[in-house]
Design a protein around this motif. Structure first.
Motif, mmCIF file in Angstrom:
data_model
loop_
_atom_site.group_PDB
_atom_site.id
_atom_site.type_symbol
_atom_site.label_atom_id
_atom_site.label_comp_id
_atom_site.label_asym_id
_atom_site.label_seq_id
_atom_site.Cartn_x
_atom_site.Cartn_y
_atom_site.Cartn_z
ATOM 1 N N PHE A 299 0.911 -1.104 -0.007
ATOM 2 C CA PHE A 299 0.137 -0.033 0.030
ATOM 3 C C PHE A 299 0.877 1.317 0.110
ATOM 4 O O PHE A 299 1.616 1.668 0.974
ATOM 5 N N ALA A 300 0.842 2.117 -0.994
ATOM 6 C CA ALA A 300 1.447 3.167 -1.006
ATOM 7 C C ALA A 300 1.104 4.260 -0.651
ATOM 8 O O ALA A 300 1.818 5.264 -0.440
ATOM 9 N N GLY A 301 -0.104 4.455 -0.191
ATOM 10 C CA GLY A 301 -0.775 5.664 0.519
ATOM 11 C C GLY A 301 -1.183 6.794 -0.463
ATOM 12 O O GLY A 301 -1.591 7.897 -0.144
ATOM 13 N N ARG A 302 -1.468 6.277 -1.736
ATOM 14 C CA ARG A 302 -1.979 7.271 -2.808
ATOM 15 C C ARG A 302 -3.570 7.289 -2.832
ATOM 16 O O ARG A 302 -4.165 8.166 -3.501
ATOM 17 N N SER A 303 -4.071 6.582 -1.925
ATOM 18 C CA SER A 303 -5.501 6.636 -2.068
ATOM 19 C C SER A 303 -5.583 6.214 -0.622
ATOM 20 O O SER A 303 -5.062 5.974 0.335
ATOM 21 N N ARG A 304 -7.204 6.090 -0.384
ATOM 22 C CA ARG A 304 -7.607 5.527 0.950
ATOM 23 C C ARG A 304 -7.308 4.116 1.159
ATOM 24 O O ARG A 304 -7.393 3.428 0.081
ATOM 25 N N VAL A 305 -7.255 3.689 2.133
ATOM 26 C CA VAL A 305 -7.151 2.113 2.295
ATOM 27 C C VAL A 305 -8.201 1.444 1.772
ATOM 28 O O VAL A 305 -8.285 0.571 1.049
ATOM 29 N N SER A 306 -9.441 1.929 2.053
ATOM 30 C CA SER A 306 -10.501 1.378 1.447
ATOM 31 C C SER A 306 -10.548 1.379 0.037
ATOM 32 O O SER A 306 -11.111 0.402 -0.500
ATOM 33 N N THR A 307 -10.015 2.256 -0.584
ATOM 34 C CA THR A 307 -9.961 2.310 -2.012
ATOM 35 C C THR A 307 -9.131 1.288 -2.538
ATOM 36 O O THR A 307 -9.410 0.482 -3.676
ATOM 37 N N TRP A 308 -8.088 1.045 -1.827
ATOM 38 C CA TRP A 308 -6.901 0.217 -2.354
ATOM 39 C C TRP A 308 -7.652 -1.353 -2.124
ATOM 40 O O TRP A 308 -7.674 -2.049 -2.881
ATOM 41 N N ILE A 309 -8.238 -1.688 -0.986
ATOM 42 C CA ILE A 309 -8.978 -2.775 -0.627
ATOM 43 C C ILE A 309 -9.910 -3.191 -1.749
ATOM 44 O O ILE A 309 -10.101 -4.232 -2.354
ATOM 45 N N PHE A 310 -10.918 -2.172 -2.153
ATOM 46 C CA PHE A 310 -11.916 -2.355 -2.966
ATOM 47 C C PHE A 310 -11.387 -2.697 -4.547
ATOM 48 O O PHE A 310 -11.705 -3.631 -5.306
ATOM 49 N N GLY A 311 -10.081 -1.912 -4.597
ATOM 50 C CA GLY A 311 -9.474 -2.324 -6.123
ATOM 51 C C GLY A 311 -9.049 -3.683 -5.888
ATOM 52 O O GLY A 311 -9.192 -4.262 -7.100
ATOM 53 N N ILE A 312 -8.380 -4.177 -4.919
ATOM 54 C CA ILE A 312 -7.951 -5.558 -4.893
ATOM 55 C C ILE A 312 -9.214 -6.428 -5.124
ATOM 56 O O ILE A 312 -9.031 -7.419 -6.104
ATOM 57 N N ALA A 313 -10.166 -6.292 -4.531
ATOM 58 C CA ALA A 313 -11.483 -6.937 -4.620
ATOM 59 C C ALA A 313 -11.752 -7.123 -6.146
ATOM 60 O O ALA A 313 -12.262 -8.039 -6.692
ATOM 61 N N TYR A 314 -11.858 -5.974 -6.676
ATOM 62 C CA TYR A 314 -12.676 -5.545 -7.906
ATOM 63 C C TYR A 314 -11.698 -6.539 -8.992
ATOM 64 O O TYR A 314 -12.288 -7.127 -9.798
#
Length: 189
Positions: free
Chosen positions: A69-84
């Protein structure tokens, strides 16, 4: 908003603890995201059992790859991206499409009971059926922006495309939904 900023900080702190190997922090993170991720992934895959597997795979990726996680987005955005992305890979692997899960003779307006059009549960089923007829790419941008209240920029991060692509997908999704739901509106008059 201050509440959103606080939630972002808490998410980042939880993820930092997860990266450090804190199982209690991971449990907290898992519990925070499980229901929302399962609902979102279920809509992409149309199968709750597969969605639960994808959510577990997603959270395993968070556990093992949280340091990425690079911190360029919210943690939730990062997690939802992985899920997507995991959901799309699962769709490809299962060789499923949204159209495959629906009966070819599906008639949105024919299923409506004119006496029950005012019933909120019936309307929700009709909306869900219309959403199910959208492609996964179109359905995802609708759900991420309207149901999960992500901005177009955050949605673009999650699905891995430019913001203008999200806007274009939203335009086409709305047009398709308008067409699909016009049959429902016609029946209720």
């Amino acid at each position: 908003a201050p509440a959103a900023l606080l939630a972002d900080r808490r998410g980042a702190a939880l993820l930092a603890s997860v990266v450090a190997g804190d199982r209690a922090a991971f449990d907290t993170l898992y519990r925070q995201y499980y229901a929302r991720l399962t609902d979102f992934v279920s809509r992409v895959l149309h199968q709750r059992e597969l969605a639960e597997e994808v959510v577990n795979d997603t959270m395993y990726a968070v556990w093992t790859g949280g340091a990425n996680f690079a911190g360029r987005s919210r943690v939730s955005t990062w997690i939802f991206g992985i899920a997507y992305h995991k959901a799309l890979k699962r769709l490809a692997r299962e060789r499923r499409t949204a159209a495959d899960t629906l009966d070819d003779d599906f008639d949105l307006a024919g299923d409506a009971d004119p006496g029950a059009d005012a019933d909120a549960a019936q309307l929700q089923r009709q909306l869900d059926a219309a959403l199910a007829q959208l492609s996964p790419a179109h359905r995802s941008v609708v759900e991420l922006t309207f149901l999960l209240e992500y901005s177009y920029e955050e949605t673009a991060d999650i699905v891995g495309c430019p913001v203008n692509t999200v806007k274009t997908r939203m335009f086409h999704a709305r047009a398709r939904l308008r067409k699909l739901l016009s049959a429902v509106v016609s029946r209720s008059k």
